[in-house]
Enzyme design. Structure first.
Site, short mmCIF file in Angstrom:
data_model
loop_
_atom_site.label_atom_id
_atom_site.label_comp_id
_atom_site.label_asym_id
_atom_site.label_seq_id
_atom_site.Cartn_x
_atom_site.Cartn_y
_atom_site.Cartn_z
N GLY A 244 0.83 -1.20 0.00
CA GLY A 244 0.00 0.00 0.00
C GLY A 244 0.86 1.24 0.00
O GLY A 244 2.03 1.21 -0.37
N GLU A 247 1.91 6.44 3.66
CA GLU A 247 1.23 7.07 4.81
C GLU A 247 0.57 5.97 5.67
O GLU A 247 0.67 5.98 6.90
CB GLU A 247 0.17 8.07 4.34
CG GLU A 247 0.73 9.27 3.59
CD GLU A 247 1.94 9.89 4.28
OE1 GLU A 247 1.92 10.00 5.51
OE2 GLU A 247 2.91 10.24 3.58
N GLU A 266 5.62 -3.41 0.96
CA GLU A 266 5.74 -3.15 -0.48
C GLU A 266 5.00 -1.85 -0.73
O GLU A 266 3.77 -1.82 -0.75
CB GLU A 266 5.12 -4.29 -1.29
CG GLU A 266 5.83 -5.62 -1.16
CD GLU A 266 7.21 -5.63 -1.80
OE1 GLU A 266 7.51 -4.73 -2.61
OE2 GLU A 266 8.00 -6.52 -1.47
N CYS A 300 2.69 0.67 -8.95
CA CYS A 300 3.69 1.11 -7.97
C CYS A 300 5.02 1.43 -8.65
O CYS A 300 5.71 2.35 -8.25
CB CYS A 300 3.87 0.06 -6.89
SG CYS A 300 4.23 -1.58 -7.53
N GLU A 400 4.28 10.62 -5.13
CA GLU A 400 3.72 9.62 -6.03
C GLU A 400 2.32 10.08 -6.46
O GLU A 400 1.46 10.32 -5.61
CB GLU A 400 3.61 8.28 -5.29
CG GLU A 400 3.11 7.16 -6.18
CD GLU A 400 2.92 5.85 -5.42
OE1 GLU A 400 2.46 5.88 -4.27
OE2 GLU A 400 3.22 4.79 -6.00
P1 NDP Z 1 -3.40 2.32 1.08
O1 NDP Z 1 -2.16 2.46 1.88
O2 NDP Z 1 -4.43 3.37 1.16
O3 NDP Z 1 -4.16 0.94 1.44
C1 NDP Z 1 -3.49 -0.30 1.39
C2 NDP Z 1 -4.27 -1.30 2.25
O4 NDP Z 1 -4.18 -0.93 3.62
C3 NDP Z 1 -5.76 -1.36 1.94
O5 NDP Z 1 -6.22 -2.69 2.05
C4 NDP Z 1 -6.35 -0.49 3.03
O6 NDP Z 1 -7.70 -0.79 3.29
C5 NDP Z 1 -5.47 -0.88 4.19
N1 NDP Z 1 -5.46 0.05 5.32
C6 NDP Z 1 -5.89 1.33 5.36
N2 NDP Z 1 -5.65 1.86 6.58
C7 NDP Z 1 -5.07 0.89 7.32
C8 NDP Z 1 -4.58 0.82 8.67
N3 NDP Z 1 -4.62 1.87 9.48
N4 NDP Z 1 -4.03 -0.33 9.09
C9 NDP Z 1 -3.94 -1.40 8.26
N5 NDP Z 1 -4.38 -1.39 6.99
C10 NDP Z 1 -4.94 -0.26 6.52
O7 NDP Z 1 -2.91 2.12 -0.40
P2 NDP Z 1 -3.76 2.00 -1.72
O8 NDP Z 1 -4.67 0.82 -1.61
O9 NDP Z 1 -4.34 3.32 -2.07
O10 NDP Z 1 -2.64 1.58 -2.77
C11 NDP Z 1 -1.85 2.49 -3.45
C12 NDP Z 1 -0.45 2.44 -2.91
O11 NDP Z 1 0.05 1.10 -2.91
C13 NDP Z 1 0.50 3.23 -3.79
O12 NDP Z 1 1.38 3.95 -2.98
C14 NDP Z 1 1.23 2.15 -4.55
O13 NDP Z 1 2.47 2.54 -5.05
C15 NDP Z 1 1.33 1.07 -3.52
N6 NDP Z 1 1.60 -0.22 -4.13
C16 NDP Z 1 2.82 -0.83 -3.93
C17 NDP Z 1 3.13 -2.02 -4.57
C18 NDP Z 1 4.45 -2.70 -4.39
O14 NDP Z 1 4.55 -3.89 -4.66
N7 NDP Z 1 5.50 -2.01 -3.96
C19 NDP Z 1 2.18 -2.64 -5.48
C20 NDP Z 1 0.94 -1.91 -5.62
C21 NDP Z 1 0.67 -0.76 -4.96
P3 NDP Z 1 -8.88 0.03 2.57
O15 NDP Z 1 -8.46 0.22 1.14
O16 NDP Z 1 -10.03 -0.88 2.70
O17 NDP Z 1 -8.99 1.32 3.30
#
Ligand code: NDP
Length: 497
Positions: A244, A247, A266, A300, A400
Site C-alpha cells: 500500500g 502514509e 511493499e 507502484c 507519487e
Molecule cells: P493504502 O495504503 O491506502 O491501502 C493499502 C491497504 O491498507 C488497503 O487494504 C487499506 O484498506 C489498508 N489500510 C488502510 N488503513 C489501514 C490501517 N490503518 N491499518 C492497516 N491497513 C490499513 O494504499 P492504496 O490501496 O491506495 O494503494 C496504493 C499504494 O500502494 C500506492 O502507494 C502504490 O504505489 C502502492 N503499491 C505498492 C506495490 C508494491 O509492490 N510495492 C504494489 C501496488 C501498490 P482500505 O483500502 O479498505 O482502506
C-alpha cells in the site's frame, strides 16, 4: 455516469447481492451484518456489496488460523508435498476460471480486460505454481562444530499467522504473490483486500476448499482500513505483509510496534526512467510510454520521472506524446482500450490536484490528452498528461501521483542523471536506456532502487525478487527471496556425548 454500458459483462460475472468472505472454512457475512458497496469505477454504480469485518470477525479469523496451525495437519503433520499439491490445485482452479476472474478484476478495478488476463490473473496462477514447486526444496543446514560430540543444524519454520493487507490496483496478482510463498512455507494467511477492489480475492476464496486447503489456513476478510488496523494490532497475528501507500505504512509500523511484530512493506515509488543519447529511441519511446500510462498510471513501479539526455529530449518527448495521444481511453471491456478509469472519484480528484499544481510550481504542461464525448465530466476517466521542466522540490517530482501523469526532465551528463534519479525518498524501480555496456552497469550499481531495468521497463517475471529501497519498502516479494520473508531460522544444537 458514463456513456459506457457493459451490463452483459456484469451479468456474466454472476455477482450475488452480497459477496461473502471466507472465515474458518465458511463463506459468510460479517458478524454485525455491516456491508459496503463495491463500486464499478467505470460507471460509478454498485456492482454488489461485500461484508465489513469488525472486531468479532477479526477475532474469529485469527482464532481459526491459530487453531488450524496448532491442531490441523497443514504445518504439523503434512509434509511440504501435500502443501504443494494444494497450491497446484488452487492454481489449476484459478486457471480454469481465468476468463471469469479476469472479467471480475476488470470490472472491479477498471483494468483493461487484456491486462487483467495477461497480467493480473496470469501472475496469480504463475505465483501459485511457482511457490508450489518451492515447498519441498527449502531446508536448513548442518553447521560443523569443533567437538565431534556436537550436532548443529537449522530448521526453516513458518512465522505462523500472516495478515496480508493489499492495495486495490492489481488484487489478483497480489493474491498469488502473498499466498504463494506464505503457504509454501507452512503459514496460515488472513488476506485483507482493499475496500476499493476486493471482488477478485473473494472469488478466489470460493475455490480454497476445493483446492484441499484446510479450514482456517486461507481466510479472506473484507472491510475497510479499520479492518486492516484490527488485524495489524491483533496479538494472534505473527507477521504483517503489507502492500500500500507509505502514509498507511507509517500507521501500520506504529501499530505493529506495540507488540514488536515484523512487517514486510511493499510501498509506492517515484521511479526514474533514464534515456541516454545512445539509446534505441524507438523501443525507449514505446516502453517508456507504456511504463507510465499502463494501468492508467496506477502502478507502484510506474516510470513517472523520465530523465532524458538533452540532445534527444525533444525527439523522445515528441514520440512519447504522439504514442500517448493514440492510446484509447475507455471501457475496460473493449479490447482496444489501453487506459481504463481511475479507481474512484476521490482518487481522480487527487490526481487532478497534482495536474493543477504543475504549472503554478514551474513545470510546463506539454500534453493533455482529450477524452472522447461522454467520458470527460463526472467520471473517473483521465487521459495521459505530460509535464516538462519538472525539477526537485515540485510536488510532481517529490510525490507519487499514481495516475497517468509523466514528468520529464533533461540532463547533460551521466553524473547528473544519477544524481537526479536518486533525488527522491522512494527507491522502488528504475529504467536505464543505453547501448553502452559500461554505462548500463555503472548506472545499475549507482541507482538507489530495488529493481533496475536496462533497455526495458516494467517486465516482472515472478521468479525474481521485487521490492523497494528507502521509503518504497522493506523485504522482497517474488523469487526465492520472498520465501525467506515467511520463514524463521531455528538453530538446534545437540550434545551427542
Ligand atoms: P493504502 O495504503 O491506502 O491501502 C493499502 C491497504 O491498507 C488497503 O487494504 C487499506 O484498506 C489498508 N489500510 C488502510 N488503513 C489501514 C490501517 N490503518 N491499518 C492497516 N491497513 C490499513 O494504499 P492504496 O490501496 O491506495 O494503494 C496504493 C499504494 O500502494 C500506492 O502507494 C502504490 O504505489 C502502492 N503499491 C505498492 C506495490 C508494491 O509492490 N510495492 C504494489 C501496488 C501498490 P482500505 O483500502 O479498505 O482502506
Amino acid at each position: 455516469m458514463t456513456a459506457i454500458d457493459h451490463q452483459s459483462a456484469i451479468e456474466k460475472a454472476q455477482l450475488s447481492e452480497l459477496q461473502p468472505m471466507l472465515v474458518g472454512g465458511q463463506l459468510k457475512a460479517a458478524d454485525g451484518g455491516d456491508t459496503l458497496p463495491a463500486l464499478n469505477p467505470t460507471t460509478g454504480s454498485a456492482l454488489t456489496t461485500f461484508p465489513v469485518a469488525r472486531k468479532p470477525d477479526v477475532d474469529e479469523a485469527v482464532a481459526a488460523a491459530r487453531k488450524a496451525l496448532a491442531e490441523g495437519p497443514w504445518w504439523k503433520d503434512w509434509g511440504p508435498h501435500k502443501r504443494a499439491k494444494c497450491l497446484r490445485k488452487l492454481a489449476e482452479l484459478c486457471r480454469d476460471r481465468s476468463r471469469e476472474l479476469s472479467r471480475i478484476e476488470s470490472l472491479d478495478v477498471g483494468m483493461p480486460r487484456g491486462f487483467a488476463t495477461k497480467f493480473s490473473v496470469a501472475a496469480l496462477v504463475r505465483n501459485l505454481e511457482y511457490y508450489a514447486s518451492w515447498a519441498d526444496k527449502l531446508y536448513g543446514s548442518t553447521i560443523p562444530q569443533t567437538s565431534t560430540n556436537s550436532l548443529d543444524y537449522t530448521r526453516l519454520e513458518p512465522y505462523g499467522v500472516i495478515a496480508s493487507i493489499i492495495s486495490w490496483n492489481t488484487p489478483l496478482l497480489f493474491v498469488g504473490s502473498k499466498l504463494g510463498p506464505a503457504l509454501a512455507t507452512g503459514n496460515a494467511v488472513i488476506l485483507k483486500p482493499s475496500e476499493l477492489a476486493c471482488l477478485g480475492p473473494l472469488r478466489v476464496a470460493e475455490l480454497v476448499q476445493e483446492a484441499g486447503i484446510p479450514d482456517g489456513i486461507v481466510q479472506v476478510l473484507t472491510g475497510d482500513g479499520e479492518t486492516g488496523r484490527l488485524l495489524v494490532e491483533h496479538e494472534g497475528v505473527d507477521k504483517v505483509s503489507f502492500t500500500g501507500g507509505r502514509e498507511t505504512a507509517r500507521k501500520v509500523q506504529v501499530a505493529a510496534a506495540k507488540c514488536l511484530k515484523p512487517v514486510l512493506f511493499e510501498l509506492g515509488g517515484k521511479s526514474p526512467n533514464i534515456v541516454f543519447d545512445d539509446a534505441d529511441l524507438g523501443r525507449a519511446t514505446m516502453m517508456s510510454t507504456l511504463g507510465i500510462f499502463g494501468l492508467t498510471g496506477q502502478a507502484c513501479a510506474a516510470g513517472s520521472r523520465l530523465l532524458v539526455h538533452r540532445s534527444v529530449h525533444d525527439q523522445l518527448l515528441g514520440g512519447i506524446a504522439a504514442f500517448a495521444q493514440g492510446l484509447q481511453v475507455g471501457d475496460p471491456m473493449d479490447p482496444a482500450t489501453m487506459l481504463g478509469p481511475l479507481i474512484s472519484g476521490q482518487h481522480k480528484d487527487r490526481v487532478q490536484s497534482f495536474i493543477d499544481n504543475g504549472e503554478p510550481q514551474g513545470a510546463s504542461l506539454h500534453l493533455k490528452a482529450e477524452l472522447r464525448d461522454g467520458l470527460a465530466d463526472g467520471t473517473n476517466f483521465l487521459g495521459p498528461h505530460i509535464f516538462t521542466g519538472v525539477a526537485p522540490g515540485m510536488t510532481l517530482w517529490d510525490d507519487e501521483v499514481f495516475g497517468p501523469v509523466l514528468s520529464v526532465t533533461p540532463f547533460d551528463s551521466d553524473e547528473e542523471a544519477l544524481r537526479l534519479a536518486n533525488q527522491t525518498q522512494y527507491g522502488l524501480a528504475a529504467g536505464v536506456w543505453t547501448e553502452k555496456l559500461s554505462r548500463a552497469h555503472k548506472m545499475a550499481a549507482g541507482l538507489e532502487a530495488g529493481v533496475v531495468w536496462i533497455n526495458n521497463y516494467g517486465t516482472l517475471p515472478n521468479n525474481v525478487p521485487f521490492g523497494g529501497f528507502k521509503q518504497s519498502g522493506w523485504g522482497k516479494e517474488g523469487g526465492r527471496d520472498a520465501l525467506m520473508e515467511y520463514t524463521r531460522v531455528k538453530n538446534v544444537l545437540v550434545d551427542l556425548s
